[in-house]
Design an enzyme around this catalytic site. Sequence first.
Site, short mmCIF file in Angstrom:
data_model
loop_
_atom_site.label_atom_id
_atom_site.label_comp_id
_atom_site.label_asym_id
_atom_site.label_seq_id
_atom_site.Cartn_x
_atom_site.Cartn_y
_atom_site.Cartn_z
N GLN A 88 -67.56 -13.31 -40.06
CA GLN A 88 -67.94 -12.51 -38.89
C GLN A 88 -67.83 -13.38 -37.64
O GLN A 88 -68.25 -14.54 -37.65
CB GLN A 88 -69.38 -12.03 -39.05
CG GLN A 88 -69.90 -11.17 -37.92
CD GLN A 88 -71.31 -10.65 -38.21
OE1 GLN A 88 -71.63 -10.28 -39.33
NE2 GLN A 88 -72.14 -10.62 -37.19
N HIS B 201 -82.76 -19.01 -33.18
CA HIS B 201 -82.62 -17.95 -34.16
C HIS B 201 -82.07 -18.46 -35.48
O HIS B 201 -81.34 -19.44 -35.53
CB HIS B 201 -81.67 -16.86 -33.64
CG HIS B 201 -82.09 -16.27 -32.34
ND1 HIS B 201 -81.18 -15.89 -31.39
CD2 HIS B 201 -83.31 -15.99 -31.83
CE1 HIS B 201 -81.83 -15.40 -30.34
NE2 HIS B 201 -83.12 -15.46 -30.58
N HIS C 167 -80.83 -21.99 -34.43
CA HIS C 167 -79.81 -22.27 -33.42
C HIS C 167 -80.17 -21.56 -32.11
O HIS C 167 -80.70 -20.44 -32.12
CB HIS C 167 -78.44 -21.77 -33.91
CG HIS C 167 -77.40 -21.84 -32.85
ND1 HIS C 167 -77.00 -20.73 -32.13
CD2 HIS C 167 -76.71 -22.88 -32.36
CE1 HIS C 167 -76.09 -21.11 -31.26
NE2 HIS C 167 -75.89 -22.40 -31.37
N TYR D 206 -69.03 -17.49 -31.59
CA TYR D 206 -69.38 -18.17 -32.83
C TYR D 206 -68.92 -17.41 -34.06
O TYR D 206 -68.88 -16.19 -34.09
CB TYR D 206 -70.86 -18.50 -32.92
CG TYR D 206 -71.84 -17.38 -32.72
CD1 TYR D 206 -72.51 -16.80 -33.79
CD2 TYR D 206 -72.14 -16.91 -31.44
CE1 TYR D 206 -73.44 -15.80 -33.61
CE2 TYR D 206 -73.07 -15.92 -31.24
CZ TYR D 206 -73.72 -15.36 -32.33
OH TYR D 206 -74.64 -14.36 -32.14
N LYS E 97 -88.49 -10.70 -27.13
CA LYS E 97 -88.50 -11.04 -28.55
C LYS E 97 -88.58 -12.55 -28.76
O LYS E 97 -89.36 -13.04 -29.59
CB LYS E 97 -87.24 -10.47 -29.23
CG LYS E 97 -87.12 -10.78 -30.70
CD LYS E 97 -85.89 -10.15 -31.31
CE LYS E 97 -84.73 -11.11 -31.16
NZ LYS E 97 -83.53 -10.70 -31.87
N ASP E 98 -87.80 -13.32 -28.00
CA ASP E 98 -87.79 -14.78 -28.15
C ASP E 98 -89.09 -15.42 -27.66
O ASP E 98 -89.49 -16.47 -28.16
CB ASP E 98 -86.59 -15.40 -27.43
CG ASP E 98 -85.28 -15.14 -28.16
OD1 ASP E 98 -85.30 -14.58 -29.27
OD2 ASP E 98 -84.23 -15.50 -27.61
#
Length: 185
Positions: free
Chosen positions: A47, A62, A119, A132, A169-170
């Site tokens: 992916q 994450h 990461h 990525y 969220k972070d």
Amino acid sequence: MNIVETKLKDCYIIEPKVFGDSRGYFFESFHLKKFTEVTGLAINFVQDNQSSSSYGVIRGLHFQKGVHAQAKLVRVLSGRVIDVAVDLRPDSDTFGQYEAVELSAENKKQLFVPRGFAHGFSVLSETAEFSYKCDNYYNKESESGIRYNDPGLAIDWGINNGDEIISEKDQDLPFLKEFNKSIYG
């Protein structure tokens, strides 16, 4: 292509050999056979992802839990970032340590982040396009993370105090001391 091991086992910086002339440049961004020969790691990327962010954005830290863990090969297509990998492997000698490297469109460096690592990155330029490759598919139920401003890590993201842009969220992710080491087992 030069593949350099960082202080964290299985985490590598890839420095391509760039061929430039009046037309522009060319470089090989990844070569599986060379990567495997140097690292001994068997990787199969399945992916590709890309994001765009503006100055001050910090994304991360994450990771995907359990069978959905992902190794990543990350690079910057435009702009400049500080890229960070944190070793979360319970049996690792470098558990809780991190590697930070500047990735940019100019230096064309990449960072290989193995499974078992968190990461994240911060954007140092006006904008940045970040790309990525992942060796496992994204699974929403398996997403997790460590707080970007964890005092135990004390990461210097290179962003002026007060200019950080962090998702809600972070901001709610746990600190490393709250990390459940069994999630990879």
